[in-house]
Design an enzyme around this catalytic site. Structure first.
Site, PDB file in Angstrom:
ATOM      1  N   ASP A 168       9.571 -35.113  15.093  1.00  0.00           N
ATOM      2  CA  ASP A 168       8.565 -35.871  15.830  1.00  0.00           C
ATOM      3  C   ASP A 168       9.207 -37.183  16.260  1.00  0.00           C
ATOM      4  OD1 ASP A 168       6.523 -33.986  15.491  1.00  0.00           O
ATOM      5  OD2 ASP A 168       5.906 -34.850  13.576  1.00  0.00           O
ATOM      6  N   ASP A 206       3.569 -30.668  19.989  1.00  0.00           N
ATOM      7  CA  ASP A 206       2.247 -31.042  19.485  1.00  0.00           C
ATOM      8  C   ASP A 206       1.286 -31.333  20.639  1.00  0.00           C
ATOM      9  OD1 ASP A 206       3.342 -30.899  16.913  1.00  0.00           O
ATOM     10  OD2 ASP A 206       3.739 -33.048  16.822  1.00  0.00           O
TER      11      ASP A 206
END
Length: 188
Positions: free
Chosen positions: A135, A149
């Site tokens: 991330d 995501d």
């Protein structure tokens, strides 16, 4: 529909691995956006960090279901929705299969001095289904996330909208189905 977000997710993760550090985020727009490297073993909001393999199996199930459903798609909206969800699940599953367990990230594993090429890192897997998702996008009051995501969230939001509007994956509307059943009953 799934190819573009999947390629974008993979490419941006490789750029993030080569350019950002978990210890030194890049602050943009007066702090409204930060580019920081995080290795996530769980789901959003750090839920289930000890259950990495469960999330991996869920992603395999989601991907399998979408691929099984795809031949029956006759709705452009559902094709876009499921394509986004497919790309997001596949992008994060790639990380879980091929990214190392990186809870404690040695500085040598990230940034421009990281060893090996992207291809070498891709084919140096951790134990099966135990890798961590990369991330790298952070906005205020929200967990750090990635393109995969975002694709899952956008695809899910579109799926909810389509369901509320009564649009089925075959392109028909719920109102059409219930109306034809009612009309059939009136003529008898």
């Amino acid at each position: 529909m799934a190819a573009v977000p999947l390629v974008a997710d993979f490419a941006t993760k490789e750029i993030a691995l080569a350019s950002f550090s978990p210890y030194d985020p890049v602050v943009l727009l007066g702090g409204l956006l930060k580019l920081t490297l995080v290795f996530n073993p769980g789901a959003a909001f750090s839920i289930g960090t000890g259950m990495t393999w469960v999330f991996s199996l869920i992603m395999v199930g989601v991907i399998s279901y979408i691929l099984w459903t795809a031949p029956r798609l006759r709705s452009v909206g559902w094709a876009v929705s499921l394509g986004l969800i497919l790309s997001g699940a596949a992008g994060n599953l790639i990380d879980r299969v091929w990214r190392p367990d990186t809870r404690e990230v040695p500085a040598a594993l990230v940034g421009p001095d990281a060893p090996g090429t992207w291809a070498e890192r891709l084919f140096s897997p951790p134990s099966p289904l135990h890798g961590h998702v990369v991330d790298w996008i952070q906005v205020p009051y929200w967990p750090v996330f990635n393109i995969a995501d975002s694709a899952i969230v956008c695809g899910g939001a579109l799926a909810v909208l389509l369901a509320f509007r009564g649009i089925n994956i075959d392109g028909t509307r719920e109102a059409d189905r219930s109306g034809s059943a009612t009309r059939g009953g009136e003529g008898e």
